[in-house]
Design a protein around this motif. Sequence first.
Motif, mmCIF file in Angstrom:
data_model
loop_
_atom_site.group_PDB
_atom_site.id
_atom_site.type_symbol
_atom_site.label_atom_id
_atom_site.label_comp_id
_atom_site.label_asym_id
_atom_site.label_seq_id
_atom_site.Cartn_x
_atom_site.Cartn_y
_atom_site.Cartn_z
ATOM 1 N N ILE A 105 0.647 -1.179 0.066
ATOM 2 C CA ILE A 105 0.069 0.020 0.022
ATOM 3 C C ILE A 105 1.082 1.194 -0.018
ATOM 4 O O ILE A 105 0.543 2.171 -0.363
ATOM 5 C CB ILE A 105 -0.877 -0.170 1.083
ATOM 6 N N ARG A 148 -5.453 -8.783 4.950
ATOM 7 C CA ARG A 148 -4.894 -7.775 4.235
ATOM 8 C C ARG A 148 -5.760 -6.253 4.259
ATOM 9 O O ARG A 148 -5.495 -5.350 4.103
ATOM 10 C CB ARG A 148 -5.158 -8.160 2.711
ATOM 11 N N TYR A 180 -4.702 -2.680 5.294
ATOM 12 C CA TYR A 180 -5.036 -1.253 4.339
ATOM 13 C C TYR A 180 -5.868 -0.304 5.019
ATOM 14 O O TYR A 180 -5.704 0.712 5.051
ATOM 15 C CB TYR A 180 -5.909 -1.966 3.097
#
Length: 311
Positions: free
Chosen positions: A184, A214, A218
């Motif tokens: 990211i 994940r 994020y």
Amino acid sequence: MQGSRHELPPIMVGASDAIDRIRRRTEQLSRSPLPILVAGETGVGKLHLARMLHHASGGSPSGLRLIDCRAFAATSLTMKDLLQAEHHGNGDFTVVFKNIEALSEASQAELVLWLNDRSFAGLDRVGYPRIISTTTHDVQQLLESGRLCADLSYCVAAVSVAIPPLRLRMEDIEPLARHFISMISTNVGSKPSLDWALPELMGKHWPGNVRELRNTVYCLCLGLHDLSESSRPRRMSLAEQMCLFERTLLRRYLEECLGSVTKMSDALSVPKTTLYEKLNRLSLDPDLFKTIRHRPNGAAAIEVTGPHASN
């Protein structure tokens, strides 16, 4: 487990013995045309592993074809129609049957004919595509319930690979989290630090497995989640500790018995059906503990041992 589908080769991230074994098995299977069945809970990375196998065997991104059997079951297409529609070009290709057990009995029978023939008549060329299937269920239970016909299981599961859930390989959480942070950071222009959140991440149950981790990472990087109110790691409950003990014990017997459930049944005085149920619940695949064997005709049946297997 995560990687770019198009720009970078898919990679396997993790520090656990289970992930290390899967890496070695992927390397071995990349040299074999054997059909593969990948089993595991939702979100563990079954399709990602299929992409890894396709890439490792030299396949191009355009040669990977995904067939969602649940969606196909709701159409009026035949298996022949589907395979013809999915094949484009003459290069090597891989066909991935997601949720293979969702096919109807008639579609399973038709697929058996196609796979046994291995010529895929009607396509652009006579080809031998790599066949990879996935399921979130235990194959033995699918066979017993009639949701998967035995003939099809023999066609699609010459080799099986089981991906354990994230809660049974907690040592993979930190490297996975750091990997997602790196991913990211290429989009946001900075690399945030989530060291403060690692204890909380390590204490979660993760029913959505790697996919849930994940998404959580994020959201943390974007400031959409706040874990600071419960930053202390959660203690394992008695049930979780008993589960961990049982898994460790069964894994030791799998290693000693080279993956033979029959020998384990005799050694532990436990019925094989009960053992299969426990092994499935604990995401322990007996095939991962079998040795490399050679068949009478000289063809090698690709199997790997437990944590000390060599490449």
